[in-house]
Scaffold this motif. Structure first.
Motif, PDB file in Angstrom:
ATOM      1  N   THR A  23     -34.350  21.383  59.482  1.00  0.00           N
ATOM      2  CA  THR A  23     -35.083  22.061  58.410  1.00  0.00           C
ATOM      3  C   THR A  23     -34.141  22.409  57.273  1.00  0.00           C
ATOM      4  O   THR A  23     -33.009  22.838  57.499  1.00  0.00           O
ATOM      5  CB  THR A  23     -35.738  23.354  58.931  1.00  0.00           C
ATOM      6  N   ALA A  24     -34.610  22.225  56.039  1.00  0.00           N
ATOM      7  CA  ALA A  24     -33.860  22.647  54.844  1.00  0.00           C
ATOM      8  C   ALA A  24     -34.850  23.211  53.839  1.00  0.00           C
ATOM      9  O   ALA A  24     -36.002  22.763  53.769  1.00  0.00           O
ATOM     10  CB  ALA A  24     -33.087  21.482  54.243  1.00  0.00           C
ATOM     11  N   PRO A  25     -34.431  24.180  53.015  1.00  0.00           N
ATOM     12  CA  PRO A  25     -35.352  24.774  52.033  1.00  0.00           C
ATOM     13  C   PRO A  25     -35.622  23.834  50.866  1.00  0.00           C
ATOM     14  O   PRO A  25     -34.819  22.942  50.557  1.00  0.00           O
ATOM     15  CB  PRO A  25     -34.597  26.024  51.569  1.00  0.00           C
ATOM     16  N   ARG A  26     -36.762  24.015  50.217  1.00  0.00           N
ATOM     17  CA  ARG A  26     -37.052  23.316  48.973  1.00  0.00           C
ATOM     18  C   ARG A  26     -36.391  24.060  47.818  1.00  0.00           C
ATOM     19  O   ARG A  26     -36.091  25.244  47.908  1.00  0.00           O
ATOM     20  CB  ARG A  26     -38.565  23.245  48.715  1.00  0.00           C
ATOM     21  N   ASN A  27     -36.166  23.350  46.713  1.00  0.00           N
ATOM     22  CA  ASN A  27     -35.601  23.949  45.512  1.00  0.00           C
ATOM     23  C   ASN A  27     -36.434  23.510  44.312  1.00  0.00           C
ATOM     24  O   ASN A  27     -36.792  22.333  44.200  1.00  0.00           O
ATOM     25  CB  ASN A  27     -34.136  23.520  45.337  1.00  0.00           C
ATOM     26  N   ALA A  28     -36.758  24.458  43.440  1.00  0.00           N
ATOM     27  CA  ALA A  28     -37.594  24.147  42.271  1.00  0.00           C
ATOM     28  C   ALA A  28     -36.904  23.189  41.312  1.00  0.00           C
ATOM     29  O   ALA A  28     -37.564  22.458  40.568  1.00  0.00           O
ATOM     30  CB  ALA A  28     -37.965  25.444  41.544  1.00  0.00           C
ATOM     31  N   ASN A  29     -35.578  23.182  41.340  1.00  0.00           N
ATOM     32  CA  ASN A  29     -34.815  22.248  40.516  1.00  0.00           C
ATOM     33  C   ASN A  29     -34.757  20.897  41.236  1.00  0.00           C
ATOM     34  O   ASN A  29     -34.257  20.803  42.363  1.00  0.00           O
ATOM     35  CB  ASN A  29     -33.407  22.805  40.285  1.00  0.00           C
TER      36      ASN A  29
ATOM     37  N   MET B  99     -39.119   2.891  72.229  1.00  0.00           N
ATOM     38  CA  MET B  99     -38.037   2.788  71.237  1.00  0.00           C
ATOM     39  C   MET B  99     -38.245   3.797  70.115  1.00  0.00           C
ATOM     40  O   MET B  99     -39.357   4.269  69.886  1.00  0.00           O
ATOM     41  CB  MET B  99     -37.987   1.378  70.650  1.00  0.00           C
ATOM     42  N   ALA B 100     -37.159   4.107  69.443  1.00  0.00           N
ATOM     43  CA  ALA B 100     -37.224   4.961  68.255  1.00  0.00           C
ATOM     44  C   ALA B 100     -37.563   4.077  67.060  1.00  0.00           C
ATOM     45  O   ALA B 100     -36.745   3.272  66.612  1.00  0.00           O
ATOM     46  CB  ALA B 100     -35.905   5.682  68.039  1.00  0.00           C
ATOM     47  N   ASP B 101     -38.780   4.218  66.563  1.00  0.00           N
ATOM     48  CA  ASP B 101     -39.244   3.423  65.428  1.00  0.00           C
ATOM     49  C   ASP B 101     -38.578   3.877  64.139  1.00  0.00           C
ATOM     50  O   ASP B 101     -38.308   3.073  63.241  1.00  0.00           O
ATOM     51  CB  ASP B 101     -40.762   3.575  65.314  1.00  0.00           C
ATOM     52  N   GLU B 102     -38.308   5.184  64.046  1.00  0.00           N
ATOM     53  CA  GLU B 102     -37.595   5.752  62.895  1.00  0.00           C
ATOM     54  C   GLU B 102     -36.742   6.901  63.391  1.00  0.00           C
ATOM     55  O   GLU B 102     -37.209   7.744  64.152  1.00  0.00           O
ATOM     56  CB  GLU B 102     -38.565   6.251  61.828  1.00  0.00           C
ATOM     57  N   LEU B 103     -35.502   6.942  62.975  1.00  0.00           N
ATOM     58  CA  LEU B 103     -34.578   7.985  63.399  1.00  0.00           C
ATOM     59  C   LEU B 103     -34.107   8.768  62.175  1.00  0.00           C
ATOM     60  O   LEU B 103     -33.684   8.179  61.172  1.00  0.00           O
ATOM     61  CB  LEU B 103     -33.382   7.356  64.121  1.00  0.00           C
ATOM     62  N   PHE B 104     -34.197  10.092  62.230  1.00  0.00           N
ATOM     63  CA  PHE B 104     -33.713  10.997  61.179  1.00  0.00           C
ATOM     64  C   PHE B 104     -34.421  10.788  59.835  1.00  0.00           C
ATOM     65  O   PHE B 104     -33.797  10.875  58.774  1.00  0.00           O
ATOM     66  CB  PHE B 104     -32.199  10.858  60.974  1.00  0.00           C
ATOM     67  N   GLY B 105     -35.728  10.526  59.866  1.00  0.00           N
ATOM     68  CA  GLY B 105     -36.465  10.420  58.611  1.00  0.00           C
ATOM     69  C   GLY B 105     -36.589  11.787  57.952  1.00  0.00           C
ATOM     70  O   GLY B 105     -36.794  12.795  58.629  1.00  0.00           O
ATOM     71  N   ILE B 106     -36.439  11.850  56.624  1.00  0.00           N
ATOM     72  CA  ILE B 106     -36.557  13.119  55.894  1.00  0.00           C
ATOM     73  C   ILE B 106     -37.897  13.142  55.166  1.00  0.00           C
ATOM     74  O   ILE B 106     -38.193  12.269  54.351  1.00  0.00           O
ATOM     75  CB  ILE B 106     -35.409  13.307  54.892  1.00  0.00           C
ATOM     76  N   TYR B 107     -38.716  14.150  55.496  1.00  0.00           N
ATOM     77  CA  TYR B 107     -40.046  14.298  54.910  1.00  0.00           C
ATOM     78  C   TYR B 107     -40.121  15.651  54.202  1.00  0.00           C
ATOM     79  O   TYR B 107     -39.642  16.661  54.721  1.00  0.00           O
ATOM     80  CB  TYR B 107     -41.124  14.215  55.992  1.00  0.00           C
TER      81      TYR B 107
ATOM     82  N   HIS C  86     -38.006  20.855  53.656  1.00  0.00           N
ATOM     83  CA  HIS C  86     -37.762  19.472  54.058  1.00  0.00           C
ATOM     84  C   HIS C  86     -37.591  19.460  55.571  1.00  0.00           C
ATOM     85  O   HIS C  86     -37.026  20.398  56.148  1.00  0.00           O
ATOM     86  CB  HIS C  86     -36.478  18.927  53.414  1.00  0.00           C
ATOM     87  N   GLN C  87     -38.075  18.402  56.235  1.00  0.00           N
ATOM     88  CA  GLN C  87     -37.959  18.309  57.683  1.00  0.00           C
ATOM     89  C   GLN C  87     -37.366  16.957  58.093  1.00  0.00           C
ATOM     90  O   GLN C  87     -37.615  15.943  57.438  1.00  0.00           O
ATOM     91  CB  GLN C  87     -39.331  18.451  58.357  1.00  0.00           C
ATOM     92  N   MET C  88     -36.606  16.978  59.179  1.00  0.00           N
ATOM     93  CA  MET C  88     -36.083  15.749  59.765  1.00  0.00           C
ATOM     94  C   MET C  88     -37.019  15.346  60.912  1.00  0.00           C
ATOM     95  O   MET C  88     -37.202  16.104  61.864  1.00  0.00           O
ATOM     96  CB  MET C  88     -34.659  15.947  60.276  1.00  0.00           C
ATOM     97  N   ILE C  89     -37.616  14.159  60.793  1.00  0.00           N
ATOM     98  CA  ILE C  89     -38.627  13.702  61.751  1.00  0.00           C
ATOM     99  C   ILE C  89     -38.252  12.311  62.258  1.00  0.00           C
ATOM    100  O   ILE C  89     -37.914  11.422  61.478  1.00  0.00           O
ATOM    101  CB  ILE C  89     -40.024  13.655  61.108  1.00  0.00           C
ATOM    102  N   SER C  90     -38.330  12.143  63.559  1.00  0.00           N
ATOM    103  CA  SER C  90     -38.137  10.825  64.162  1.00  0.00           C
ATOM    104  C   SER C  90     -39.438  10.361  64.804  1.00  0.00           C
ATOM    105  O   SER C  90     -40.285  11.180  65.191  1.00  0.00           O
ATOM    106  CB  SER C  90     -37.014  10.866  65.208  1.00  0.00           C
ATOM    107  N   THR C  91     -39.619   9.053  64.905  1.00  0.00           N
ATOM    108  CA  THR C  91     -40.825   8.478  65.497  1.00  0.00           C
ATOM    109  C   THR C  91     -40.442   7.635  66.705  1.00  0.00           C
ATOM    110  O   THR C  91     -39.613   6.732  66.596  1.00  0.00           O
ATOM    111  CB  THR C  91     -41.573   7.593  64.473  1.00  0.00           C
TER     112      THR C  91
END
Length: 408
Positions: free
Chosen positions: A230-236, A278-286, A292-297
């Protein structure tokens, strides 16, 4: 449509808020009024397949976190103050699905055209008033208690009891009145997410703004998309991009994420054909409005002989909300958390007539019992040996920001 659904004693309204996702089959689904109900208090999984097989129609409902007790032979002693059952499924009399500009109405006992006209005549705002007084939220833990518990959990990790644990804390309010529909509307206005849900069983409400998928099935393929990071959003915009890049490169967040990916791969391997997981996606950032979140599939091909109950037994509760190894992590969660999770870190979803399904992870949610006027929400995060307790506490507050704003 949501206002109309709220007329019924039982309703489930799930909205993807137009997030583009190849695994989302519907933009929005609404189910109301139960023809049949499944909610046993014991031997749940042994009865679940019978209910699943006997009802080839739509099925909606939830899996509560404490289904773990039956799956893993565990025990929970905390009080259930909201009152959701461990498992509740229902066959609705009316289902409405939305895709782009098309609404499809399925009804067991009413004319779809009449339902459509009824919804169009719904007057928005009926019986909707905000709380008559400021809601005074309390915490089940003082900040110092939280920090001490995290350090104790890290000692368990050092001893090898587990290597990651999802620890949650509760915020609550007693003797409060809210209008659930209005509060939900405010929540999703602040934080529209792909797995949001307004879920009502008589006097009990879940107001959910979840970004996370637990498990989805399409034909013979199952998908899971755990969130860790998890990471914070920034208006800039420039600084916001830096937040995303920092999250993508963060070794701690990546290590948390890959631990859960391995756990999910192990869960799916119990029910999938050999060599297909299998991991279809690893460390995707959404990116979502608050964070912001790090999501894997992770995906796999189901074995032909696997039943629905066996799928749930192998994968629930989701690893992103327990830690690893799963059973020991859940024992420590029960030992150190101060409240019953009940539906929090459980799942709400649907099963289609084609036997496909999609279930969310119940996080970023408000729970409310209109009878005893008790309200709470829980927030947490993954604790590893290298976690910073102060930063984990601040991350909890960040995750709860949309809820706090919606309750103001």
């Amino acid at each position: 449509m949501l206002s109309w659904a709220n007329r019924f004693g039982i309703c489930c309204f799930m909205d993807s808020h137009h997030y583009v996702d190849e695994h989302h089959k519907y933009d929005c689904l609404v189910a109301v009024d139960a023809i049949k109900i499944f909610s046993p208090s014991e031997n749940i999984l042994s009865q679940l397949d019978n209910f699943y097989n006997e009802n080839k129609d739509w099925i909606f409902g939830h899996l509560g976190y404490d289904l773990k007790n039956e799956i893993e032979g565990l025990l929970s002693l905390h009080i259930n103050k909201i009152g959701f059952e461990d498992v509740f499924f229902f066959v609705p009399s009316i289902v409405i699905s939305l895709n782009k500009n098309i609404a499809t109405i399925h009804s067991a006992n009413r004319q779809p055209r009449l339902i459509f006209e009824e919804i169009k005549k719904e007057v928005l705002g009926n019986n909707q008033s905000s709380s008559s007084k400021q809601i005074e939220l309390q915490s089940s833990l003082k900040r110092e208690e939280y920090l001490d518990i995290i350090k104790t959990v890290q000692q368990h990790i050092l001893r090898g009891d587990c290597y990651e644990l999802n620890y949650c804390q509760e915020f609550f309010a007693e003797d409060v009145f809210i209008e659930p529909l209005l509060t939900y509307s405010k929540l999703i206005e602040i934080s529209p997410t792909p797995f949001s849900c307004f879920y009502k069983i008589e006097n009990k409400y879940l107001l959910c703004a979840s970004p996370e998928r637990f498990l989805s099935k399409y034909k013979s393929t199952v998908f899971s998309q755990p969130i860790k990071g998890t990471a914070p959003r920034n208006a800039n915009n420039a600084l916001d991009e830096i937040e995303k890049e920092n999250l993508q490169a963060n070794k701690k967040e990546r290590s948390e994420n890959v631990m859960i990916v391995d756990l999910v791969r192990n869960d799916l391997s119990k029910i999938c054909k050999e060599g297909t997981v299998m991991a279809d996606e690893l460390f995707g950032i959404y990116s979502f409005p608050q964070v912001h979140q790090m999501i894997s599939t992770i995906k796999g091909e189901l074995r032909q002989d696997v039943t629905f109950a066996e799928i749930i037994r192998a994968t629930f509760p989701m690893g992103s909300m327990t830690g690893a190894p799963k059973r020991r992590a859940m024992q420590l969660i029960e030992q150190y958390e101060k409240t019953k999770r009940q539906l929090f870190s459980g799942s709400v979803g649907y099963i289609s007539p084609e036997r496909d399904f999609d279930f969310n992870v119940v996080i970023r949610s408000i729970f409310y019992n209109a009878d005893n006027r008790f309200l709470n929400y829980l927030v947490g995060g993954a604790i590893t040996f290298y976690a910073d307790a102060e930063k984990e506490y601040e991350e909890c507050l960040l995750k709860a920001k949309a809820i706090i704003d919606a309750l103001r």
